[in-house]
Design an enzyme around this catalytic site. Structure first.
Site, PDB file in Angstrom:
ATOM      1  N   GLY A 221       0.804  -1.221   0.000  1.00  0.00           N
ATOM      2  CA  GLY A 221       0.000   0.000   0.000  1.00  0.00           C
ATOM      3  C   GLY A 221       0.835   1.269   0.000  1.00  0.00           C
ATOM      4  O   GLY A 221       0.495   2.259  -0.653  1.00  0.00           O
TER       5      GLY A 221
ATOM      6  N   LEU B   5      -5.874 -11.774  -8.767  1.00  0.00           N
ATOM      7  CA  LEU B   5      -5.677 -10.502  -8.070  1.00  0.00           C
ATOM      8  C   LEU B   5      -6.060  -9.335  -8.967  1.00  0.00           C
ATOM      9  O   LEU B   5      -5.673  -9.302 -10.132  1.00  0.00           O
ATOM     10  CB  LEU B   5      -4.199 -10.344  -7.686  1.00  0.00           C
ATOM     11  CG  LEU B   5      -3.572 -11.498  -6.924  1.00  0.00           C
ATOM     12  CD1 LEU B   5      -2.060 -11.316  -6.863  1.00  0.00           C
ATOM     13  CD2 LEU B   5      -4.176 -11.595  -5.536  1.00  0.00           C
ATOM     14  N   GLU B   6      -6.793  -8.385  -8.421  1.00  0.00           N
ATOM     15  CA  GLU B   6      -7.048  -7.135  -9.130  1.00  0.00           C
ATOM     16  C   GLU B   6      -5.996  -6.142  -8.655  1.00  0.00           C
ATOM     17  O   GLU B   6      -5.892  -5.880  -7.461  1.00  0.00           O
ATOM     18  CB  GLU B   6      -8.440  -6.588  -8.810  1.00  0.00           C
ATOM     19  CG  GLU B   6      -9.556  -7.585  -9.060  1.00  0.00           C
ATOM     20  CD  GLU B   6     -10.188  -8.081  -7.774  1.00  0.00           C
ATOM     21  OE1 GLU B   6     -10.117  -7.393  -6.737  1.00  0.00           O
ATOM     22  OE2 GLU B   6     -10.774  -9.170  -7.803  1.00  0.00           O
TER      23      GLU B   6
ATOM     24  N   TYR C  86     -17.369 -24.975  -1.262  1.00  0.00           N
ATOM     25  CA  TYR C  86     -17.525 -24.133  -2.445  1.00  0.00           C
ATOM     26  C   TYR C  86     -17.546 -24.974  -3.724  1.00  0.00           C
ATOM     27  O   TYR C  86     -18.256 -24.669  -4.659  1.00  0.00           O
ATOM     28  CB  TYR C  86     -16.375 -23.127  -2.504  1.00  0.00           C
ATOM     29  CG  TYR C  86     -16.524 -22.074  -3.567  1.00  0.00           C
ATOM     30  CD1 TYR C  86     -17.340 -20.963  -3.352  1.00  0.00           C
ATOM     31  CD2 TYR C  86     -15.849 -22.170  -4.771  1.00  0.00           C
ATOM     32  CE1 TYR C  86     -17.472 -19.984  -4.315  1.00  0.00           C
ATOM     33  CE2 TYR C  86     -15.981 -21.192  -5.734  1.00  0.00           C
ATOM     34  CZ  TYR C  86     -16.786 -20.096  -5.505  1.00  0.00           C
ATOM     35  OH  TYR C  86     -16.921 -19.131  -6.460  1.00  0.00           O
TER      36      TYR C  86
END
Length: 178
Positions: free
Chosen positions: A97, A120-121, A151
């Site tokens: 970040g 991943l974006e 899932y």
């Protein structure tokens, strides 16, 4: 509840959590420090939720690759992770970040029973060089309450994902490309 380092270690030893490849030095007090894989999909042109996203696949060389603002990159984790017992939450971390890299903001939940290499974006505020295998975030494991449902049994459009996957929202939009 979030698992602690000793609880993650015990769940790994009991076979309740899978992390491949696993490095015990990457365990932190409440998470596992995951790494960026070696491939990106660079999304080209305008995006339209009713059509598959056009992209160019690019390998990140050992010398790194400069990511540019205003471009959507889809990446992949180096690690494949999963658990039938615990849910997972994947996030970037402070070190990424503070380089102006936003990673995986919109879809951090990994359901029980979904063993994956995460898509991943990735967006950046300024040009920044990234490298394959660099630490890119933290993965936490969460205790689930209630009756678990795997899932893989949900027949989700993403159940068979094993790497970078584009949005498949177009499958749900009337008149979208199927």
């Amino acid at each position: 509840m979030i698992l602690t380092r000793p609880a993650i270690r015990a769940a790994l030893q009991a076979g309740e959590i899978t992390i491949e490849p696993y490095d015990p030095a990457r365990l932190s007090p409440n998470a596992y420090d995951w790494r960026l894989g070696d491939t990106l999909r660079v999304c080209a042109g305008e995006l339209d939720a009713a059509t598959p996203t056009a992209f160019v696949e690019q390998v990140i060389p050992a010398t790194g690759l400069v990511l540019k603002p205003e471009v959507l990159y889809l990446g992949v984790t180096l690690e494949k992770t999963g658990s039938e017992t615990y849910a997972q939450m994947l996030n970037g971390d402070r070190t990424i970040g503070t380089l102006g890299i936003w990673v995986h903001v919109s879809a951090p939940l990994g359901h029980q029973g979904h063993a994956i290499r995460w898509t991943l974006e990735i967006r950046v505020a300024k040009p920044v060089r990234v490298y394959p295998g660099m630490t890119f975030g933290k993965l936490v494991f969460l205790t689930a309450f209630g009756t678990p449902t795997s899932y893989q049994q949900q027949l989700s459009k993403y159940a068979d994902t094993d790497g970078i996957d584009i949005s498949r929202l177009y499958e749900e939009i009337p008149g979208g490309v199927l």
